[in-house]
Design an enzyme around this catalytic site. Structure first.
Site, PDB file in Angstrom:
ATOM      1  CE  LYS A  44      -3.432  -2.044   3.165  1.00 47.68           C
ATOM      2  NZ  LYS A  44      -4.067  -1.827   4.509  1.00 47.68           N
ATOM      3  N   GLY A  45       2.066   1.164   0.506  1.00 48.53           N
ATOM      4  CA  GLY A  45       2.847   2.354   0.851  1.00 48.53           C
ATOM      5  C   GLY A  45       3.083   3.334  -0.269  1.00 48.53           C
ATOM      6  CD  GLU A 101       8.237  -0.472  -2.302  1.00 49.85           C
ATOM      7  OE1 GLU A 101       7.137   0.101  -2.214  1.00 49.85           O
ATOM      8  OE2 GLU A 101       8.477  -1.597  -1.842  1.00 49.85           O
ATOM      9  CG  ASP A 102       6.782   2.460   0.473  1.00 50.36           C
ATOM     10  OD1 ASP A 102       7.560   1.575   0.051  1.00 50.36           O
ATOM     11  OD2 ASP A 102       6.023   2.278   1.445  1.00 50.36           O
ATOM     12  CG  ASP A 105      14.719  -0.810   5.402  1.00 45.11           C
ATOM     13  OD1 ASP A 105      15.781  -0.211   5.634  1.00 45.11           O
ATOM     14  OD2 ASP A 105      14.062  -1.372   6.301  1.00 45.11           O
ATOM     15  CE  LYS A 133      13.825   3.903   6.331  1.00 47.98           C
ATOM     16  NZ  LYS A 133      13.158   3.043   7.346  1.00 47.98           N
ATOM     17  CG  PHE A 154       9.480   3.240  11.001  1.00 52.58           C
ATOM     18  CD1 PHE A 154       9.881   2.070  10.374  1.00 52.58           C
ATOM     19  CD2 PHE A 154       8.141   3.597  10.964  1.00 52.58           C
ATOM     20  CE1 PHE A 154       8.958   1.248   9.731  1.00 52.58           C
ATOM     21  CE2 PHE A 154       7.207   2.781  10.330  1.00 52.58           C
ATOM     22  CZ  PHE A 154       7.620   1.606   9.718  1.00 52.58           C
ATOM     23  CG  ASP A 161       1.931   1.369   7.436  1.00 52.97           C
ATOM     24  OD1 ASP A 161       2.863   1.167   6.635  1.00 52.97           O
ATOM     25  OD2 ASP A 161       1.502   0.490   8.212  1.00 52.97           O
ATOM     26  NE  ARG A 167      -1.227   2.104   4.751  1.00 54.45           N
ATOM     27  CZ  ARG A 167      -0.106   1.404   4.552  1.00 54.45           C
ATOM     28  NH1 ARG A 167       0.904   1.963   3.911  1.00 54.45           N
ATOM     29  NH2 ARG A 167       0.006   0.174   4.993  1.00 54.45           N
TER      30      ARG A 167
HETATM   31  P1  IMP Z   1      12.754  -3.956   2.326  1.00 52.06           P
HETATM   32  O1  IMP Z   1      12.322  -5.268   1.754  1.00 52.06           O
HETATM   33  O2  IMP Z   1      13.517  -4.119   3.608  1.00 52.06           O
HETATM   34  O3  IMP Z   1      13.497  -3.090   1.346  1.00 52.06           O
HETATM   35  O4  IMP Z   1      11.432  -3.264   2.802  1.00 52.06           O
HETATM   36  C1  IMP Z   1      10.818  -2.261   2.117  1.00 52.06           C
HETATM   37  C2  IMP Z   1       9.419  -2.077   2.674  1.00 52.06           C
HETATM   38  O5  IMP Z   1       9.442  -1.908   4.090  1.00 52.06           O
HETATM   39  C3  IMP Z   1       8.808  -0.830   2.108  1.00 52.06           C
HETATM   40  O6  IMP Z   1       8.035  -1.133   0.986  1.00 52.06           O
HETATM   41  C4  IMP Z   1       7.960  -0.342   3.255  1.00 52.06           C
HETATM   42  O7  IMP Z   1       6.659  -0.885   3.145  1.00 52.06           O
HETATM   43  C5  IMP Z   1       8.582  -0.880   4.500  1.00 52.06           C
HETATM   44  N1  IMP Z   1       9.365   0.164   5.198  1.00 52.06           N
HETATM   45  C6  IMP Z   1      10.701   0.243   5.328  1.00 52.06           C
HETATM   46  N2  IMP Z   1      11.063   1.341   6.014  1.00 52.06           N
HETATM   47  C7  IMP Z   1       9.919   1.980   6.322  1.00 52.06           C
HETATM   48  C8  IMP Z   1       9.630   3.216   7.013  1.00 52.06           C
HETATM   49  O8  IMP Z   1      10.504   3.955   7.478  1.00 52.06           O
HETATM   50  N3  IMP Z   1       8.306   3.555   7.117  1.00 52.06           N
HETATM   51  C9  IMP Z   1       7.319   2.784   6.599  1.00 52.06           C
HETATM   52  N4  IMP Z   1       7.533   1.638   5.943  1.00 52.06           N
HETATM   53  C10 IMP Z   1       8.834   1.228   5.809  1.00 52.06           C
HETATM   54 MG    MG Z   2       6.046  -0.968   0.787  1.00 52.23          MG
END
Ligand code: IMP
Ligand code: MG
Length: 184
Positions: A44-45, A101-102, A105, A133, A154, A161, A167
């Site tokens: 959703k992000g 993508e939002d 990470d 990130k 975060f 969210d 959101r």
């Molecule tokens: P990854 O697989 O670790 O890269 O995770 C990415 C996902 O984690 C993103 O699509 C977000 O939904 C969530 N996420 C990571 N950091 C944050 C944050 O600071 N706030 C909200 N969602 C986050």
């Molecule tokens: Mg996401």
């Protein structure tokens, strides 16, 4: 201390976000021209970022689609175990694909998506992310265009969210370290 308490100063204001998304849209419009392009929103992000970004793309051959994934659950660290809740519906064969993508990470979520879409033989796959990130990366994923770089923290708002809250905030805020259930 309640969960998801905001630091009382936005990290990125709606004006900063709008200016950056405008630049990103212009760059992507130059890159793709009028070639067949499928922009894919990672729900959703990314929904707010996606809706702003695609309205900056001047491309009559643009198609939009959506995926819903799960990796984080309610824990703090992406597990690397990602599943589709909802796949895209359009055919991406021989079309350009832009994954929107939002946040990237650890990179596990994006690695999964790139691997899934690559085998469907698109003309190209690129990644547009609002927030990179980078220091937290575990999986190697190429990011073609990003809005902002943050080392950690975060973030919530503008689609992001904390336990499904915040959101709809127009700006991007950070959660206080003390109110975080775990350190991101
Ligand atoms: P990854 O697989 O670790 O890269 O995770 C990415 C996902 O984690 C993103 O699509 C977000 O939904 C969530 N996420 C990571 N950091 C944050 C944050 O600071 N706030 C909200 N969602 C986050
Ligand atoms: Mg996401």
């Amino acid at each position: 201390m309640s969960q998801c308490e905001l630091i009382p100063q936005p990290v990125f204001t709606r004006a900063q976000i709008a200016a950056r998304v405008n630049e990103m849209g212009a760059a992507l419009t130059r890159l793709y021209g009028e070639e067949a392009l499928v922009a894919i929103c990672v729900l959703k992000g990314a929904f707010v970022f996606f809706s702003d970004l695609v309205r900056e793309l001047r491309n009559p051959n643009l198609e939009l689609d959506f995926v819903r994934l799960s990796s984080y659950g309610k824990s703090c660290e992406s597990s690397g175990h990602v599943i589709f809740h909802k796949d895209i519906e359009v055919d991406i064969h021989d079309k350009h694909v832009l994954i929107v993508e939002d946040i990237v990470d650890s990179g596990h979520t994006m690695r999964f998506l790139l691997d899934q879409f690559k085998v469907r033989a698109p003309r190209s796959i690129r990644v547009a992310v609002l927030i990179d990130k980078g220091e937290r990366r575990r999986a190697d994923v190429p990011i073609d265009i990003s809005g902002f770089y943050v080392p950690g923290g975060f973030l919530v708002g503008y689609g992001l969210d904390c336990a499904e809250r915040y959101r709809a905030l127009p700006d991007i805020w950070e959660i206080t370290a003390a109110s975080r259930a775990c350190q991101i």
